[in-house]
Design an enzyme around this catalytic site. Sequence first.
Site, PDB file in Angstrom:
ATOM      1  N   GLU A  89     -41.954  34.498   1.125  1.00  0.00           N
ATOM      2  CA  GLU A  89     -41.123  35.181   0.137  1.00  0.00           C
ATOM      3  C   GLU A  89     -39.659  34.830   0.386  1.00  0.00           C
ATOM      4  O   GLU A  89     -39.219  34.708   1.526  1.00  0.00           O
ATOM      5  CB  GLU A  89     -41.334  36.690   0.145  1.00  0.00           C
ATOM      6  CG  GLU A  89     -40.965  37.422   1.404  1.00  0.00           C
ATOM      7  CD  GLU A  89     -41.191  38.927   1.285  1.00  0.00           C
ATOM      8  OE1 GLU A  89     -40.300  39.686   1.701  1.00  0.00           O
ATOM      9  OE2 GLU A  89     -42.254  39.350   0.778  1.00  0.00           O
ATOM     10  N   LYS A 151     -41.018  40.056  -6.677  1.00  0.00           N
ATOM     11  CA  LYS A 151     -40.889  41.263  -5.863  1.00  0.00           C
ATOM     12  C   LYS A 151     -39.582  41.971  -6.197  1.00  0.00           C
ATOM     13  O   LYS A 151     -38.556  41.321  -6.405  1.00  0.00           O
ATOM     14  CB  LYS A 151     -40.939  40.880  -4.373  1.00  0.00           C
ATOM     15  CG  LYS A 151     -40.955  42.057  -3.406  1.00  0.00           C
ATOM     16  CD  LYS A 151     -41.189  41.544  -1.986  1.00  0.00           C
ATOM     17  CE  LYS A 151     -41.114  42.666  -0.962  1.00  0.00           C
ATOM     18  NZ  LYS A 151     -41.401  42.185   0.412  1.00  0.00           N
TER      19      LYS A 151
END
Length: 245
Positions: A89, A151
């Site tokens: 991420e 996210k």
Amino acid sequence: MDISSYIDFTLLKPTTTEREIIDLCNAAHKNNYYSVCVSSSFVPLAKQLLLDSDAKVCTAIGFPLGSMSTQSKIYEAEKAIEDGADEIEMVLNLGYMKSRNYVSVLKDISDVKRAIGKTPLKVIVEISELNKNEIIKACEICLDAKADIIKTSTGFSKSGATLTAVKIIKKTLRDRAKIEASGGIDDLDIALKYIDAGADRIDTSSIIKSGYSSRQIRNTKVYKDYIETVLNSNNNQSISTNKQV
């Protein structure tokens, strides 16, 4: 209700110790969570601890600001994968985003995604720093860059996930990428609300166990998955009984 497969169990504070990583991984294994998310320096330890588990290891690169050079993000991502990371991420470059330098935002994400290939890439858009139009634009750029998951938050800014933002992201993505709600989600009821709103994954640093929810659940993905499991089980039992007859 079993939401264990939605949970990314996260520990990214700067003072994290090896003992805390061990506890994190043990809890993830025990509760059948989808993954743990740790700093890249702890990826080898987490991978070793989870060898006998289905839990994946995710790591955050360019964290928590996202303003590092693309090449530094690529190097960190490639090294993390070499060390055993299953997911990467990265944080959206908010400076580029606020400057409306969308080409650089796209290139930053695209270059990282190209470098890591089939390894899933999450992009943290940090919703607390963006207005509605900026959230939509950030999601569109992430789609163009072939990001796998959007996210909401790092947990290091003004606030975490909001139901409104998740709904905006869901409407923009239209199932072309997944959504991970992050920040301020610390119990089952809250987690289920975010799943209702469209989240595919829940990022939390709290242990959330499946079980009784104080609110009635009707249209959540969890409920649908539960019904499908029950129906499949009943069908299998029926087939088995017919064969015996």
